[in-house]
Scaffold this active site. Structure first.
Site, PDB file in Angstrom:
ATOM      1  N   PRO A 274      84.716 -58.834  11.720  1.00 14.26           N
ATOM      2  CA  PRO A 274      84.681 -58.021  12.934  1.00 14.26           C
ATOM      3  C   PRO A 274      83.262 -57.806  13.441  1.00 14.26           C
ATOM      4  O   PRO A 274      82.332 -57.645  12.637  1.00 14.26           O
ATOM      5  CB  PRO A 274      85.306 -56.692  12.495  1.00 14.26           C
ATOM      6  CG  PRO A 274      85.033 -56.608  11.028  1.00 14.26           C
ATOM      7  CD  PRO A 274      85.027 -58.023  10.519  1.00 14.26           C
ATOM      8  N   TYR A 316      80.046 -61.581  32.483  1.00 13.98           N
ATOM      9  CA  TYR A 316      81.508 -61.667  32.399  1.00 13.98           C
ATOM     10  C   TYR A 316      82.213 -60.817  33.444  1.00 13.98           C
ATOM     11  O   TYR A 316      83.437 -60.749  33.435  1.00 13.98           O
ATOM     12  CB  TYR A 316      82.017 -61.152  31.042  1.00 13.98           C
ATOM     13  CG  TYR A 316      81.327 -61.628  29.801  1.00 13.98           C
ATOM     14  CD1 TYR A 316      81.347 -62.975  29.439  1.00 13.98           C
ATOM     15  CD2 TYR A 316      80.704 -60.725  28.943  1.00 13.98           C
ATOM     16  CE1 TYR A 316      80.748 -63.403  28.266  1.00 13.98           C
ATOM     17  CE2 TYR A 316      80.112 -61.150  27.763  1.00 13.98           C
ATOM     18  CZ  TYR A 316      80.131 -62.486  27.435  1.00 13.98           C
ATOM     19  OH  TYR A 316      79.560 -62.896  26.264  1.00 13.98           O
ATOM     20  N   CYS A 342      65.519 -59.048  40.568  1.00  8.48           N
ATOM     21  CA  CYS A 342      65.696 -59.753  41.837  1.00  8.48           C
ATOM     22  C   CYS A 342      66.856 -60.735  41.793  1.00  8.48           C
ATOM     23  O   CYS A 342      66.659 -61.958  41.818  1.00  8.48           O
ATOM     24  CB  CYS A 342      64.405 -60.480  42.194  1.00  8.48           C
ATOM     25  SG  CYS A 342      62.992 -59.399  42.068  1.00  8.48           S
TER      26      CYS A 342
END
Ligand SMILES: *Cc1c(COP(=O)(O)O)cnc(C)c1O
Length: 414
Positions: A274, A316, A342
């Site tokens: 995990p 994402y 930017c």
């Protein structure tokens, strides 16, 4: 109780005010809760009591030495993907015999290093890697413990960038090829087959794909037994999701119980890897509003954190809750929370209903996983400080970089 809760209206990490952390360490700043990390780890341990098992924390989710130290002290092993991570976990006190090495691109030098240290297992991801590892181990006069990472071709139903268990992904060896490859591995003199491994993706919110993957691995294990190849461990990978917004992430119990039930009768050590689930909700990114820039179409709150700090929204399109540290009264407007970089992709959240003024502190929640580790120096921005709160103590666990450090390795032409 949440490790990040309000006292007299002000957001705290355990018992330390985030206002105090900002004034002491500056912003932007990562804030972790030791208690939250330990609680998340213990949730896994609880389900594994009495089982031959090992939790190998996936270091890439958050590799700060203090985070690794906390898990190592609780007996964790580590899942690493590079020589850098290997050196890191050793620096944090890891037991070499509890380290598994994943990744599709291990170099010969990395293999050599890991062999010398005597890690628990190489999770081999291709036929070519098997050959290389055999050769490297032969040269070193060692036997490399291996498992094959099997790609079970299951749809983890997560973001395509973090889905890893489909045929079209670059990871692991296809289920259909695994048996033949194991038989071949058994003929290689410098390898010792010890296990089998899979990891199907990240931020998984349903137990079903894990279970489906396990079934395919168990079938393969039976075939291997028939071939006279007996495995010592099964590594179920990581991937368990967390709540960022309103996701119903399974409990660790709901995720593990069906799988452990199926493994009960087998003489196999169970490994887990995990990452996100152990650290994701144990950290936040603290930032200050520099400017408000209300507009005709959108209102922008320009903060001092940016995509170079927390890349997930830009990368994402992920959603992180953004809350004021000290809420102010007044009417909320919808704000785009953006950084100074930017790029129009430099946002941390869009259309957030907040009552804001310049100078306010905001907390970007659930930022403990894939946060600092993915940050960069884009726009020559020093990476933010990291602070570990432990009860009433706030410990600096990585100081803020200086600008001079950012170009210290460069030089002008002769
Ligand atoms: C990234 C990764 C993990 C951890 O994934 P999480 O979604 O953070 O739990 C585990 N194993 C391997 C091989 C990985 O690449």
């Amino acid at each position: 109780m949440s490790p990040f809760a309000r006292q007299n209206g002000v957001l705290h990490a355990e018992s330390v005010s985030l206002i105090d952390i900002a004034s002491h360490f500056g912003t932007p700043c990562w804030v972790y809760s030791r208690h939250a990390l330990e609680t998340a780890f213990d949730e896994f341990q609880q389900e594994l009591i009495g089982l031959d098992s090992l939790i190998c924390y996936a270091v890439k989710a958050n590799s700060n030495l203090a985070v690794l130290d906390i898990f190592a002290r609780r007996g964790a092993g580590f899942d690493i993907v590079s020589a850098g991570e290997l050196k890191r976990v050793l620096a944090a006190g890891a037991n070499p015999r509890k380290i598994v090495f994943s990744g599709v691109g291990k170099t010969a030098a990395e293999m050599e290093l890991a062999l010398g240290i005597g890690i628990l297992c190489f999770n081999v991801e291709s036929a070519a890697e098997l050959e290389r590892l055999d050769a490297v181990a032969g040269r070193a006069g060692k036997k490399a413990p291996i498992s094959l990472r099997v790609n079970p071709d299951v749809d983890a139903k997560t973001h395509p960038y973090i889905s890893t268990g489909l045929k079209e992904n670059k990871f692991g060896v296809a289920c259909a090829d695994a048996r033949a490859l194991y038989r071949h591995a058994a003929t290689l003199a410098n390898l010792e087959i010890t296990g089998i491994d899979c990891h199907i993706g990240s931020q998984l919110l349903h137990p079903a794909p894990f279970d489906e993957a396990l079934d395919k691995l168990l079938l393969l294990i039976d075939q291997l037994t028939a071939d006279g190849i007996v495995l010592h461990h099964i590594d179920l990978g990581g991937g368990l999701g967390i709540r960022y917004r309103d996701e119903e992430a399974p409990t660790v119990k709901a995720y593990l119980q069906p799988m452990l039930e199926k493994l009960k009768e087998r003489q196999l050590q169970v490994l887990l890897e995990p990452g996100r689930r152990l650290v994701g909700n144990a950290g936040l990114l603290l930032t200050r509003v520099e400017y408000l820039k209300p507009g005709e179409i959108r209102n922008f709150a320009i903060v001092d954190a940016a995509m170079n700090d927390l890349a997930r929204p830009a990368l994402y399109g992920s959603w992180h809750d953004i809350v004021p540290v000290a809420p102010r009264s007044g009417i909320a407007s919808l704000w785009d929370i953006v950084g100074p970089v930017c790029e129009s992709g430099d946002f941390l959240g869009h259309g957030r209903p907040l009552a804001l003024a310049a100078g306010d502190l905001l907390a970007i929640l659930s930022a403990g996983a894939y946060g600092m580790v993915m940050s960069s120096n884009y726009n020559t921005r020093p990476r933010a400080a990291e602070v570990m709160v432990d009860g009433a103590a706030a410990n600096l666990v990585r100081r803020r970089e200086t600008v001079e450090e950012l170009y210290a390795l460069e030089q002008r032409l002769p």
